[in-house]
Design an enzyme around this catalytic site. Structure first.
Site, PDB file in Angstrom:
ATOM      1  N   SER A 141       7.101  -4.250  -1.948  1.00  0.00           N
ATOM      2  CA  SER A 141       8.087  -3.890  -0.865  1.00  0.00           C
ATOM      3  C   SER A 141       9.248  -4.948  -1.047  1.00  0.00           C
ATOM      4  CB  SER A 141       7.705  -3.880   0.626  1.00  0.00           C
ATOM      5  OG  SER A 141       6.953  -5.069   0.964  1.00  0.00           O
ATOM      6  N   ASP A 178      -2.343  -2.786  10.595  1.00  0.00           N
ATOM      7  CA  ASP A 178      -1.543  -2.908   9.407  1.00  0.00           C
ATOM      8  C   ASP A 178      -1.673  -1.537   8.774  1.00  0.00           C
ATOM      9  OD1 ASP A 178      -0.088  -3.204   7.363  1.00  0.00           O
ATOM     10  OD2 ASP A 178      -1.236  -4.848   6.342  1.00  0.00           O
ATOM     11  N   THR A 202      -5.273   2.327   4.729  1.00  0.00           N
ATOM     12  CA  THR A 202      -4.459   2.771   3.587  1.00  0.00           C
ATOM     13  C   THR A 202      -5.016   4.079   3.065  1.00  0.00           C
ATOM     14  OG1 THR A 202      -4.020   2.271   1.090  1.00  0.00           O
ATOM     15  CG2 THR A 202      -6.121   1.568   2.136  1.00  0.00           C
ATOM     16  N   GLN A 207      -6.389   0.661  -3.735  1.00  0.00           N
ATOM     17  CA  GLN A 207      -5.757  -0.527  -2.955  1.00  0.00           C
ATOM     18  C   GLN A 207      -7.095  -0.773  -1.945  1.00  0.00           C
ATOM     19  OE1 GLN A 207      -2.129   0.998  -1.170  1.00  0.00           O
ATOM     20  NE2 GLN A 207      -0.929   0.078  -2.594  1.00  0.00           N
ATOM     21  N   CYS A 364      16.351   2.519  -9.146  1.00  0.00           N
ATOM     22  CA  CYS A 364      16.237   1.887  -7.799  1.00  0.00           C
ATOM     23  C   CYS A 364      17.336   0.635  -7.616  1.00  0.00           C
ATOM     24  CB  CYS A 364      14.887   1.638  -7.384  1.00  0.00           C
ATOM     25  SG  CYS A 364      14.052   3.104  -6.955  1.00  0.00           S
TER      26      CYS A 364
END
Length: 410
Positions: A141, A178, A202, A207, A364
């Site tokens: 991120s 989170d 998640t 992950q 991006c």
């Protein structure tokens, strides 16, 4: 003839040379900046690119039907992005937009079963791929650059520290959720720096596996829990909630649902920090190439969409910060690292995939550098008095933590 009129009307800035399917060469723009030359290999590709460039330019590059004869894909997209408003003003593009905007809620409809499939499409790729371009902590991120000299690793540490400061970690033992915990980096940082108890959720099996392994390796397994769980299924109550880079996958038709859930699991004196990509403009459709190949179900909200949902749910917005070019710089680092490791990438995936990933990172980057993409951080609470009246506590916590880290490294 139609293609020539299109490029002449659209490309007014930069220097773009186009070699069409018949081998005819023409140059467009004012000659400013690094030039790029593209060759289009067949008429069908040429027609598709003209009808819907936001989808078919990327596909043509992936399939080898748009070839860079001069410059890189970044150079080409740099020119394209600086002329994007001219594309949007073209009559054909205005007609397509009128159809696409009302469909955004259908395209981002995201029940739990679909959310899991969408996440797996991107985040369950080979872990070795992400090692090629992310920092050591696998922060996927926007980083936070406090200096032009910051490395990617330092900027990502800055980001974690900046978010932690806004969570007001004023006592040990806080219970933190989170949402979208990624590879565990943010949760492990909070557990370590604030002596907190962190629960991460998640939808990515890869992950989850890595997060749990990292917690064990770093001696934080007793203070962290990571679950394969949709945020809508979370049963607990938390003093603090953080969500970094996950909200883009929620879907515009689910914003009220998201914030209602946050409200229900956030303690009465609790604080939440939401970090997500947004747009500075009004609501609009997701880039169709990005939605099809990279982030199915993804959507970049306008700030007005997000704040309206928060207001309707009844939470207080206690702070908003807009990070403008930080993501452009983050993506530049990612793109340069990926390009430096392209041979290793080809051992993991084929050339088409590598061109797709190169186009993704370059596209991006230019969208954050020249268009209306940005990152917002919104702090939320049930009560106005949940956080101090001035923002000094943010700077104080960041400086104190940075000094502690410096002393520990000496």
């Amino acid at each position: 003839m139609f293609a020539h009129r299109f490029f002449k009307a659209v490309v007014t800035t930069g220097e773009l040379t186009v070699i069409d399917a018949k081998g005819k060469r023409a140059t467009y723009g004012d000659g400013e900046g690094p030039p790029a030359t593209i060759r289009i290999t067949n008429r069908w590709t040429e027609l598709r690119m003209l009808l819907n460039p936001t989808l078919h330019v990327g596909e043509a590059y992936m399939d080898g039907h748009l070839v860079l004869e001069q410059g890189s894909i970044y150079d080409f997209l740099d020119i394209a992005s600086r002329n994007i408003r001219n594309v949007g003003n073209h009559p054909l593009r205005r007609w397509i937009r009128r159809i696409a905007v009302p469909l955004r809620h259908l395209r981002t409809f995201n029940p739990i079963s679909r959310a899991r499939r969408n996440v797996a499409h991107h985040y369950d790729l080979s872990g070795e791929l992400y090692d090629l371009f992310l920092d050591d902590d696998r922060q996927y991120s926007c980083a936070y650059f406090t200096s032009e000299q910051d490395t990617l690793e330092q900027a990502q540490t800055n980001k974690k520290r900046h978010i932690a400061a806004k969570l007001l970690l004023d006592k040990p033992g806080l219970n933190i959720l989170d949402i979208g915990s990624g590879w565990g980096g943010m949760g492990l940082y909070l557990a370590r720096e604030a002596d907190a108890k962190v629960t991460g959720v998640t939808l990515s099996e890869e992950q989850l596996k890595i997060s749990r392994a990292r917690a064990e390796k770093e001696g934080l397994a007793e203070r962290t829990e990571f679950h394969l769980r949709d945020y809508r299924e979370e049963p607990g109550t938390y003093d603090r909630i953080v969500s970094v880079g996950m909200f883009e996958h929620v879907g515009s038709s689910h914003y009220h649902e998201f914030f209602r859930k946050v409200k229900s699991v956030l303690a009465e004196d609790g604080v939440m920090l939401l970090h997500a990509i947004g747009t500075m403009g009004p609501p609009g459709p997701t880039n169709p190439w990005l939605r099809k190949y990279i982030f199915p179900g993804g959507y970049t909200p306008s700030l007005s969409e997000v704040t309206a949902a928060i207001e309707d749910v009844g939470l207080y917005i206690t702070d908003i910060e807009i990070l403008r070019l930080h993501y452009a710089e983050t993506l530049r680092h990612w793109r340069e690292r990926f390009e430096a490791n392209i041979d290793r990438a080809r051992t993991l995936y084929d050339d088409r995939f590598c061109r797709m990933w190169d186009f993704y990172l370059a596209g991006c980057e230019v969208s954050f550098r020249y268009m209306d993409q940005m990152v917002f951080q919104i702090q939320l609470a049930h009560k106005q008095e949940a956080v101090p009246l001035t923002r000094d506590y943010i700077t104080d916590w960041e400086r104190g933590t940075a000094q502690k880290s410096t002393r520990a490294a000496e």
